[in-house]
Design a protein around this motif. Structure first.
Motif, PDB file in Angstrom:
ATOM      1  N   GLU A  44       0.826  -1.206   0.000  1.00  0.00           N
ATOM      2  CA  GLU A  44       0.000   0.000   0.000  1.00  0.00           C
ATOM      3  C   GLU A  44       0.870   1.270   0.000  1.00  0.00           C
ATOM      4  OE1 GLU A  44      -2.652  -1.329  -0.758  1.00  0.00           O
ATOM      5  OE2 GLU A  44      -3.890  -2.060   0.879  1.00  0.00           O
ATOM      6  N   THR A  45       0.253   2.352  -0.465  1.00  0.00           N
ATOM      7  CA  THR A  45       0.901   3.668  -0.380  1.00  0.00           C
ATOM      8  C   THR A  45      -0.017   4.698   0.249  1.00  0.00           C
ATOM      9  OG1 THR A  45       0.102   4.494  -2.530  1.00  0.00           O
ATOM     10  CG2 THR A  45       2.140   3.196  -2.526  1.00  0.00           C
ATOM     11  N   SER A  52       4.800  11.814   2.293  1.00  0.00           N
ATOM     12  CA  SER A  52       5.758  12.418   3.220  1.00  0.00           C
ATOM     13  C   SER A  52       5.957  11.554   4.459  1.00  0.00           C
ATOM     14  CB  SER A  52       5.305  13.822   3.630  1.00  0.00           C
ATOM     15  OG  SER A  52       4.031  13.793   4.233  1.00  0.00           O
ATOM     16  N   TYR A  53       4.890  10.914   4.929  1.00  0.00           N
ATOM     17  CA  TYR A  53       4.999  10.043   6.098  1.00  0.00           C
ATOM     18  C   TYR A  53       5.769   8.764   5.760  1.00  0.00           C
ATOM     19  CZ  TYR A  53       1.526  13.158   8.079  1.00  0.00           C
ATOM     20  OH  TYR A  53       0.866  14.269   8.534  1.00  0.00           O
ATOM     21  N   ILE A  54       5.591   8.260   4.546  1.00  0.00           N
ATOM     22  CA  ILE A  54       6.348   7.085   4.120  1.00  0.00           C
ATOM     23  C   ILE A  54       7.834   7.398   4.090  1.00  0.00           C
ATOM     24  CG2 ILE A  54       6.771   5.477   2.220  1.00  0.00           C
ATOM     25  CD1 ILE A  54       3.830   5.830   1.406  1.00  0.00           C
ATOM     26  N   LEU A  55       8.191   8.517   3.503  1.00  0.00           N
ATOM     27  CA  LEU A  55       9.610   8.885   3.399  1.00  0.00           C
ATOM     28  C   LEU A  55      10.224   9.106   4.778  1.00  0.00           C
ATOM     29  CD1 LEU A  55       9.401  11.341   0.365  1.00  0.00           C
ATOM     30  CD2 LEU A  55      10.081   8.931   0.348  1.00  0.00           C
ATOM     31  N   LYS A  56       9.470   9.731   5.665  1.00  0.00           N
ATOM     32  CA  LYS A  56       9.970   9.950   7.019  1.00  0.00           C
ATOM     33  C   LYS A  56      10.104   8.624   7.766  1.00  0.00           C
ATOM     34  CE  LYS A  56      11.169  12.507  10.558  1.00  0.00           C
ATOM     35  NZ  LYS A  56      12.470  13.214  10.584  1.00  0.00           N
ATOM     36  N   GLY A  57       9.145   7.730   7.586  1.00  0.00           N
ATOM     37  CA  GLY A  57       9.223   6.429   8.240  1.00  0.00           C
ATOM     38  C   GLY A  57      10.427   5.635   7.778  1.00  0.00           C
ATOM     39  N   LEU A  58      10.696   5.650   6.480  1.00  0.00           N
ATOM     40  CA  LEU A  58      11.884   4.966   5.956  1.00  0.00           C
ATOM     41  C   LEU A  58      13.152   5.566   6.546  1.00  0.00           C
ATOM     42  CD1 LEU A  58      10.837   4.632   2.214  1.00  0.00           C
ATOM     43  CD2 LEU A  58      11.069   2.751   3.850  1.00  0.00           C
ATOM     44  N   GLU A  59      13.166   6.876   6.662  1.00  0.00           N
ATOM     45  CA  GLU A  59      14.343   7.540   7.255  1.00  0.00           C
ATOM     46  C   GLU A  59      14.564   7.073   8.685  1.00  0.00           C
ATOM     47  OE1 GLU A  59      15.550  12.057   8.620  1.00  0.00           O
ATOM     48  OE2 GLU A  59      14.236  11.822   6.884  1.00  0.00           O
ATOM     49  N   GLU A  60      13.478   6.950   9.446  1.00  0.00           N
ATOM     50  CA  GLU A  60      13.605   6.493  10.835  1.00  0.00           C
ATOM     51  C   GLU A  60      14.094   5.049  10.901  1.00  0.00           C
ATOM     52  OE1 GLU A  60      10.169   7.188  13.219  1.00  0.00           O
ATOM     53  OE2 GLU A  60       9.995   9.285  12.606  1.00  0.00           O
ATOM     54  N   LEU A  61      13.798   4.264   9.867  1.00  0.00           N
ATOM     55  CA  LEU A  61      14.271   2.887   9.810  1.00  0.00           C
ATOM     56  C   LEU A  61      15.712   2.785   9.306  1.00  0.00           C
ATOM     57  CD1 LEU A  61      11.137   1.069   8.331  1.00  0.00           C
ATOM     58  CD2 LEU A  61      12.042   0.847  10.650  1.00  0.00           C
TER      59      LEU A  61
END
Length: 320
Positions: A44-45, A52-61
């Protein structure tokens, strides 16, 4: 991109993370699942507003969008796949995996946009814009029984699960013994669980809702023996058998409400009123405060589901 809310990332175990996409600008609404494997994979996207939340979540990972190899959309409704075109601009190595009936609508989303505008009206731009096309050479079609190896010990299996939509895939994951069900098994409302409630309702939105296909798809999912359900709306539930039973029970109630309203000449508004009346009362009886945000979400779901029920029942009458 502006981050309007605190980013929320949840570890679900088995190498699966959940990013809250804040669909409709509310928490616990639409989830994006990250499978941390050799081929970094998303399920899902949500909408473009969720990117923006997806990109931030990946950054946190500690992961970058350049690492993403697979983006799976269970179906092409905009609250599940509306952001995929925009997200792809950040993911040069990714391909989009979709049901055979959905591929052409990702390449040309104009019909999806018209349908969503009909439902959401003037709110469309704030909730969904932009909806960008997916290049055809980045679309991979998967159908019933096909597989995708994303790690040396993780091969996903795709299932054709219509009922909510004709272009719907569910995905069985053997590592977690779970299934990603999109909207086929309906909606989970985690907001009420701190009151000891487990609320699961069908999602019967227009215009491809078919209750018999939905029942058949749920039984197909039951046959996998999966213990966990990863909902598009929202999060993970353990104890799949009980979830299936509850959703099937509520589906029967949805249809009874629909038939009563149609018989009375009340149309979708009558169906919506009956659904709201039942579930507002249920939540109130269990101590949920009347000003709790779950009621606003529930009301929208009842409105959209009522439209789908009316469409289905009207079509059945015309064909009888």
């Amino acid at each position: 991109m502006n981050f309007l809310r605190e980013n929320r990332l949840e570890d679900l175990g088995y190498g699966i993370r959940l990013i809250d996409g804040y669909d409709l600008n509310v928490p616990d609404r639409t989830g994006i699942y990250v499978l941390e494997e050799e081929e970094l994979t998303l399920v899902e996207t949500s909408t473009s507003q969720s990117v923006s939340y997806i990109l931030k979540g990946l950054e946190e990972l500690g992961r970058s969008p350049e690492e993403i190899r697979n983006i799976i959309v269970t179906h092409i409704h905009l609250d599940h796949a509306g952001g995929v075109g925009l997200l792809l601009k950040h993911c040069p190595r990714a391909r989009v995996i979709v049901h055979p009936r959905g591929a052409r609508h990702l390449a040309d989303p104009s019909r999806l946009i018209r349908g969503a505008r009909a439902v959401y009206g003037s709110s469309f731009d704030d909730l969904f814009d932009p909806v960008l096309p997916v290049p055809e050479d980045r679309i991979l079609v998967k159908g019933e029984g096909e597989t995708l190896a994303i790690g040396s010990e993780r091969t996903l299996t795709f299932m054709d699960t219509p009922g909510h939509a004709a272009h719907h895939l569910s995905i069985f994951d053997p590592v977690s013994n779970g299934v990603f069900t999109g909207d086929t098994v309906g909606i989970r409302y985690p907001q009420v669980e701190k009151w000891g409630l487990n609320l699961y309702l069908p999602s019967t939105s227009p215009n491809q809702f078919d209750p018999e296909l939905m029942r058949s798809s749920i039984e197909r999912l039951r046959s996998t023996g999966a213990e966990r359900i990863y909902f598009g709306h929202f999060g993970m539930a353990v104890g799949a058998k009980e979830v299936y039973n509850r959703v099937l029970q509520e589906l029967s109630r949805f249809l009874r409400d629909g038939e009563e309203a149609i018989e009375g000449g009340e149309g979708a508004k009558g169906i919506e009123w009956r659904l709201k009346e039942r579930y507002h009362q249920y939540l109130s009886d269990h101590g949920i405060p009347g000003d709790h945000p779950v009621f606003e979400t529930l009301d929208l779901d009842c409105r959209v589901s009522a439209m789908g029920i009316e469409h289905y029942l009207t079509k059945q009458r015309m064909n009888s």
